[in-house]
Design a protein around this motif. Structure first.
Motif, PDB file in Angstrom:
ATOM      1  N   PRO B  10       0.835  -1.195   0.000  1.00  0.00           N
ATOM      2  CA  PRO B  10       0.000   0.000   0.000  1.00  0.00           C
ATOM      3  C   PRO B  10       0.877   1.255   0.000  1.00  0.00           C
ATOM      4  O   PRO B  10       2.021   1.218   0.423  1.00  0.00           O
ATOM      5  CB  PRO B  10      -0.794  -0.115   1.302  1.00  0.00           C
ATOM      6  N   HIS B  11       0.295   2.335  -0.503  1.00  0.00           N
ATOM      7  CA  HIS B  11       1.038   3.589  -0.571  1.00  0.00           C
ATOM      8  C   HIS B  11       1.482   4.011   0.831  1.00  0.00           C
ATOM      9  O   HIS B  11       0.660   4.081   1.737  1.00  0.00           O
ATOM     10  CB  HIS B  11       0.116   4.648  -1.185  1.00  0.00           C
ATOM     11  N   PRO B  12       2.759   4.290   1.061  1.00  0.00           N
ATOM     12  CA  PRO B  12       3.231   4.566   2.431  1.00  0.00           C
ATOM     13  C   PRO B  12       2.458   5.635   3.196  1.00  0.00           C
ATOM     14  O   PRO B  12       2.155   5.436   4.365  1.00  0.00           O
ATOM     15  CB  PRO B  12       4.687   4.950   2.213  1.00  0.00           C
ATOM     16  N   PRO B  13       2.076   6.782   2.563  1.00  0.00           N
ATOM     17  CA  PRO B  13       1.347   7.780   3.359  1.00  0.00           C
ATOM     18  C   PRO B  13       0.033   7.249   3.937  1.00  0.00           C
ATOM     19  O   PRO B  13      -0.325   7.590   5.056  1.00  0.00           O
ATOM     20  CB  PRO B  13       1.101   8.909   2.360  1.00  0.00           C
ATOM     21  N   ILE B  14      -0.677   6.415   3.192  1.00  0.00           N
ATOM     22  CA  ILE B  14      -1.939   5.895   3.723  1.00  0.00           C
ATOM     23  C   ILE B  14      -1.663   4.917   4.861  1.00  0.00           C
ATOM     24  O   ILE B  14      -2.441   4.817   5.808  1.00  0.00           O
ATOM     25  CB  ILE B  14      -2.798   5.235   2.602  1.00  0.00           C
ATOM     26  N   VAL B  15      -0.517   4.236   4.791  1.00  0.00           N
ATOM     27  CA  VAL B  15      -0.163   3.328   5.891  1.00  0.00           C
ATOM     28  C   VAL B  15       0.133   4.138   7.143  1.00  0.00           C
ATOM     29  O   VAL B  15      -0.376   3.857   8.240  1.00  0.00           O
ATOM     30  CB  VAL B  15       1.048   2.444   5.506  1.00  0.00           C
ATOM     31  N   SER B  16       0.947   5.184   6.999  1.00  0.00           N
ATOM     32  CA  SER B  16       1.278   5.985   8.186  1.00  0.00           C
ATOM     33  C   SER B  16       0.034   6.686   8.710  1.00  0.00           C
ATOM     34  O   SER B  16      -0.140   6.830   9.929  1.00  0.00           O
ATOM     35  CB  SER B  16       2.405   6.977   7.896  1.00  0.00           C
ATOM     36  N   LEU B  17      -0.850   7.120   7.804  1.00  0.00           N
ATOM     37  CA  LEU B  17      -2.103   7.738   8.260  1.00  0.00           C
ATOM     38  C   LEU B  17      -2.936   6.722   9.039  1.00  0.00           C
ATOM     39  O   LEU B  17      -3.412   7.013  10.139  1.00  0.00           O
ATOM     40  CB  LEU B  17      -2.888   8.262   7.063  1.00  0.00           C
ATOM     41  N   SER B  18      -3.070   5.523   8.486  1.00  0.00           N
ATOM     42  CA  SER B  18      -3.933   4.529   9.151  1.00  0.00           C
ATOM     43  C   SER B  18      -3.361   4.123  10.504  1.00  0.00           C
ATOM     44  O   SER B  18      -4.099   3.828  11.444  1.00  0.00           O
ATOM     45  CB  SER B  18      -4.113   3.304   8.265  1.00  0.00           C
ATOM     46  N   GLN B  19      -2.036   4.137  10.603  1.00  0.00           N
ATOM     47  CA  GLN B  19      -1.421   3.697  11.863  1.00  0.00           C
ATOM     48  C   GLN B  19      -1.626   4.685  13.004  1.00  0.00           C
ATOM     49  O   GLN B  19      -1.495   4.336  14.161  1.00  0.00           O
ATOM     50  CB  GLN B  19       0.056   3.390  11.633  1.00  0.00           C
ATOM     51  N   ARG B  20      -1.926   5.931  12.657  1.00  0.00           N
ATOM     52  CA  ARG B  20      -2.200   6.901  13.739  1.00  0.00           C
ATOM     53  C   ARG B  20      -3.681   6.898  14.136  1.00  0.00           C
ATOM     54  O   ARG B  20      -4.061   7.528  15.122  1.00  0.00           O
ATOM     55  CB  ARG B  20      -1.753   8.298  13.325  1.00  0.00           C
ATOM     56  N   LEU B  21      -4.535   6.232  13.355  1.00  0.00           N
ATOM     57  CA  LEU B  21      -5.973   6.252  13.641  1.00  0.00           C
ATOM     58  C   LEU B  21      -6.312   5.376  14.843  1.00  0.00           C
ATOM     59  O   LEU B  21      -5.724   4.304  15.024  1.00  0.00           O
ATOM     60  CB  LEU B  21      -6.772   5.757  12.437  1.00  0.00           C
ATOM     61  N   THR B  22      -7.257   5.857  15.639  1.00  0.00           N
ATOM     62  CA  THR B  22      -7.840   5.024  16.688  1.00  0.00           C
ATOM     63  C   THR B  22      -9.078   4.357  16.105  1.00  0.00           C
ATOM     64  O   THR B  22      -9.996   5.038  15.651  1.00  0.00           O
ATOM     65  CB  THR B  22      -8.248   5.893  17.894  1.00  0.00           C
ATOM     66  N   LEU B  23      -9.073   3.036  16.068  1.00  0.00           N
ATOM     67  CA  LEU B  23     -10.200   2.286  15.509  1.00  0.00           C
ATOM     68  C   LEU B  23     -10.857   1.490  16.631  1.00  0.00           C
ATOM     69  O   LEU B  23     -10.226   0.633  17.255  1.00  0.00           O
ATOM     70  CB  LEU B  23      -9.704   1.331  14.406  1.00  0.00           C
ATOM     71  N   CYS B  24     -12.123   1.799  16.898  1.00  0.00           N
ATOM     72  CA  CYS B  24     -12.848   1.098  17.959  1.00  0.00           C
ATOM     73  C   CYS B  24     -13.601  -0.093  17.356  1.00  0.00           C
ATOM     74  O   CYS B  24     -13.918  -0.087  16.168  1.00  0.00           O
ATOM     75  CB  CYS B  24     -13.854   2.039  18.629  1.00  0.00           C
ATOM     76  N   ASP B  25     -13.907  -1.066  18.201  1.00  0.00           N
ATOM     77  CA  ASP B  25     -14.630  -2.248  17.734  1.00  0.00           C
ATOM     78  C   ASP B  25     -16.019  -1.882  17.209  1.00  0.00           C
ATOM     79  O   ASP B  25     -16.627  -2.638  16.455  1.00  0.00           O
ATOM     80  CB  ASP B  25     -14.755  -3.280  18.868  1.00  0.00           C
ATOM     81  N   SER B  26     -16.538  -0.732  17.636  1.00  0.00           N
ATOM     82  CA  SER B  26     -17.857  -0.288  17.166  1.00  0.00           C
ATOM     83  C   SER B  26     -17.812   0.233  15.735  1.00  0.00           C
ATOM     84  O   SER B  26     -18.852   0.487  15.133  1.00  0.00           O
ATOM     85  CB  SER B  26     -18.363   0.839  18.074  1.00  0.00           C
ATOM     86  N   GLY B  27     -16.609   0.443  15.192  1.00  0.00           N
ATOM     87  CA  GLY B  27     -16.485   1.026  13.867  1.00  0.00           C
ATOM     88  C   GLY B  27     -16.246   2.527  13.908  1.00  0.00           C
ATOM     89  O   GLY B  27     -16.149   3.179  12.863  1.00  0.00           O
ATOM     90  N   PHE B  28     -16.132   3.084  15.097  1.00  0.00           N
ATOM     91  CA  PHE B  28     -15.823   4.516  15.236  1.00  0.00           C
ATOM     92  C   PHE B  28     -14.319   4.717  15.004  1.00  0.00           C
ATOM     93  O   PHE B  28     -13.498   3.980  15.557  1.00  0.00           O
ATOM     94  CB  PHE B  28     -16.219   4.997  16.633  1.00  0.00           C
ATOM     95  N   THR B  39     -17.318   6.894  10.945  1.00  0.00           N
ATOM     96  CA  THR B  39     -17.689   5.512  11.258  1.00  0.00           C
ATOM     97  C   THR B  39     -17.484   4.676  10.007  1.00  0.00           C
ATOM     98  O   THR B  39     -17.660   5.166   8.894  1.00  0.00           O
ATOM     99  CB  THR B  39     -19.153   5.397  11.717  1.00  0.00           C
ATOM    100  N   VAL B  40     -17.100   3.428  10.205  1.00  0.00           N
ATOM    101  CA  VAL B  40     -16.880   2.533   9.065  1.00  0.00           C
ATOM    102  C   VAL B  40     -17.609   1.223   9.323  1.00  0.00           C
ATOM    103  O   VAL B  40     -17.886   0.855  10.477  1.00  0.00           O
ATOM    104  CB  VAL B  40     -15.374   2.262   8.824  1.00  0.00           C
ATOM    105  N   ASN B  41     -17.913   0.516   8.233  1.00  0.00           N
ATOM    106  CA  ASN B  41     -18.576  -0.780   8.362  1.00  0.00           C
ATOM    107  C   ASN B  41     -17.520  -1.876   8.590  1.00  0.00           C
ATOM    108  O   ASN B  41     -16.313  -1.596   8.595  1.00  0.00           O
ATOM    109  CB  ASN B  41     -19.471  -1.045   7.149  1.00  0.00           C
ATOM    110  N   PRO B  42     -17.948  -3.120   8.776  1.00  0.00           N
ATOM    111  CA  PRO B  42     -16.965  -4.183   9.052  1.00  0.00           C
ATOM    112  C   PRO B  42     -15.900  -4.318   7.969  1.00  0.00           C
ATOM    113  O   PRO B  42     -14.738  -4.624   8.273  1.00  0.00           O
ATOM    114  CB  PRO B  42     -17.843  -5.433   9.162  1.00  0.00           C
ATOM    115  N   THR B  43     -16.271  -4.092   6.711  1.00  0.00           N
ATOM    116  CA  THR B  43     -15.262  -4.182   5.648  1.00  0.00           C
ATOM    117  C   THR B  43     -14.211  -3.081   5.834  1.00  0.00           C
ATOM    118  O   THR B  43     -12.997  -3.315   5.729  1.00  0.00           O
ATOM    119  CB  THR B  43     -15.925  -4.031   4.261  1.00  0.00           C
TER     120      THR B  43
END
Lengths: 360, 91
Positions: B10-28, B39-43
């Protein structure tokens, strides 16, 4: 916290109006929650209808000051009167418009036994809105261009000179509005000039999202306890109604470079726009705590308490790591005041007793 | 949209962006740098988790196929489209 014996702290800016609150009440609230009954808080303000003056849970007593426009001598005379009654140990000014006067009075206040933790007049001047580009260049920080204006004629001729609309029109102390054409710009210029005086500042518009940082400068080039916030909902005047704590090393680094360039002493708020390339562009530096300073307590970095310790010459307490995601939601509520409390402020310029409860 | 081959990480910036995100089990989802949330769905959750694990596209697609019983090309399309959405929302 290390304040061992009861300390008396005066806090200005008790104008906690719902759509555009002054920071004083939030500062007092931070101090009360840090020190409880081991602190006396004296609320200072300029209008007998400023709500914070009546909230005795935060202000043990309250006094009216002479407006800054009446000059340093008038304010000093009033502070001398108040000091005879209150024995203030530390004064925390919270309003931009009073900072120049309070800074000039700081040595005299110290002789009266009132400590402050304020920038010098030069430091204050160097972060003024009309000098931000100069400071930014020294600090290596991006900043939109500005024009100092004493008449609105600029707005009719600015586009051929490359100053395209929208622009931001600002007062020296307060107010900033985005304008989209010469007519709107001229009307805003006249409104701001009549309220806050000249010059009025035109600033290039930066598209992006606004972020805010508050902290305390130690006067030696260091910035202590940065707390960062993004507004999630705003009032009609653009003030934060809901905010969320964030943490971005790039924003912290920007603020540290500015504090270092200034050797800033005292509280400050850095306002910056994060542009479409993710770069921070400096919009303003306010020389005081922001109205949202209660969030600092929420994230474990009680900055008014930190400032008080510095003013008293104590070692600074350890601070929690940043806690991004902590939010605040501001709300308005009514407080009931007896006529006697209003009368006391109107006639005597002070409230020294808790408000008596009005029973049915 | 960037044209990723199946072998590319995957493109490195999106990886570094995703790694800083807090992802809750609720999808928040919360970004502590920008203060933005969504909010995101299970996919979407599964894709963010793959990004946070620094999976390359092939690994991510395999995981999505296994979890959601979809064909490889569907998983790949979803992965690429969602990472693009994620980038535009939180960058």
């Amino acid at each position: 916290m290390t304040v061992g014996t009861a300390v008396t702290v005066a806090v200005t800016g008790m104008n906690a109006l719902p759509d555009n609150p002054g920071p004083g009440l939030a500062v007092a609230r931070c101090l009360r929650e840090a020190y409880g009954d081991n602190i006396r808080i004296v609320g200072l303000s300029y209008d007998a209808l400023d709500p914070g003056l009546y909230l005795h849970e935060y202000c043990d007593s309250a006094h009216l000051l002479s407006y800054p426009r009446n000059g340093a001598a008038a304010i000093l005379a009033r502070l001398v009167e108040i000091q005879m009654q209150e024995k203030i140990d530390v004064l925390i000014p919270c309003l931009d418009s009073e900072l120049p006067v309070m800074v000039s009075l700081a040595p005299r206040l110290l002789e009266m036994g009132i400590r402050t933790f304020l920038p010098s007049a030069e430091q204050l001047e160097r972060r003024a809105k009309d000098r931000l580009p100069e400071l930014s260049e020294i600090a290596g920080v991006l900043c939109p261009q500005i024009h100092r204006l004493t008449s609105p004629g600029f707005f009719k001729t600015c586009e051929p000179e490359g100053w395209l609309y929208p622009l931001v029109v600002k007062g020296v102390f307060y107010d900033a509005k985005v304008v989209h054409n010469p007519e709107e710009a001229t009307a805003v210029f006249n409104m701001i000039a009549s309220q806050w005086g000249l010059p009025v500042i035109a600033q290039r518009f930066v598209a992006g999202e606004e972020y805010n940082l508050t902290a305390v400068g130690d006067g030696k080039g260091n910035l202590l306890g940065e707390v960062m916030m993004k507004k999630r909902a705003i009032t009609a005047k653009g003030k934060a109604w809901v905010g969320i704590a964030i943490h971005d090393d790039a924003l912290a680094a920007t603020a540290r470079r500015l504090a270092s360039a200034l050797n800033w002493k005292g509280p400050l708020e850095v306002e910056a726009m994060r542009d479409s390339k993710g770069r921070y562009q400096l919009i303003e530096i306010n020389p005081r705590f922001p109205a949202w300073i209660y969030l600092s307590l929420g994230v474990g970095r009680n900055l008014p308490a930190l400032l008080l310790e510095l003013a008293l010459g104590h070692a600074t307490p350890p601070l929690s790591p940043p806690q991004p995601g902590t939010m605040f939601i501001r709300y308005a509520q009514e407080t009931i005041i007896p006529l006697a409390a209003f009368e006391a402020l109107m006639i005597d310029g002070k409230r020294t007793q808790p408000n008596l409860r009005i029973l049915p | 949209m960037e044209n990723l081959s199946i072998a590319q990480p995957p493109h490195p910036p999106i990886v570094s962006l995703s790694q800083r995100l807090t992802l809750c089990d609720s999808g928040f989802v919360f970004d502590p740098v920008t203060g933005n949330s969504s909010t995101v769905n299970p996919t979407g959750m599964a894709i963010i988790r793959q990004l946070q694990q620094n999976s390359n596209l092939k690994q991510a697609v395999t995981a999505l196929q296994k979890n959601f019983k979809v064909q490889s090309r569907v998983a790949e399309r979803d992965f690429i489209e969602f990472t693009n959405l994620l980038w535009n929302h939180f960058r």
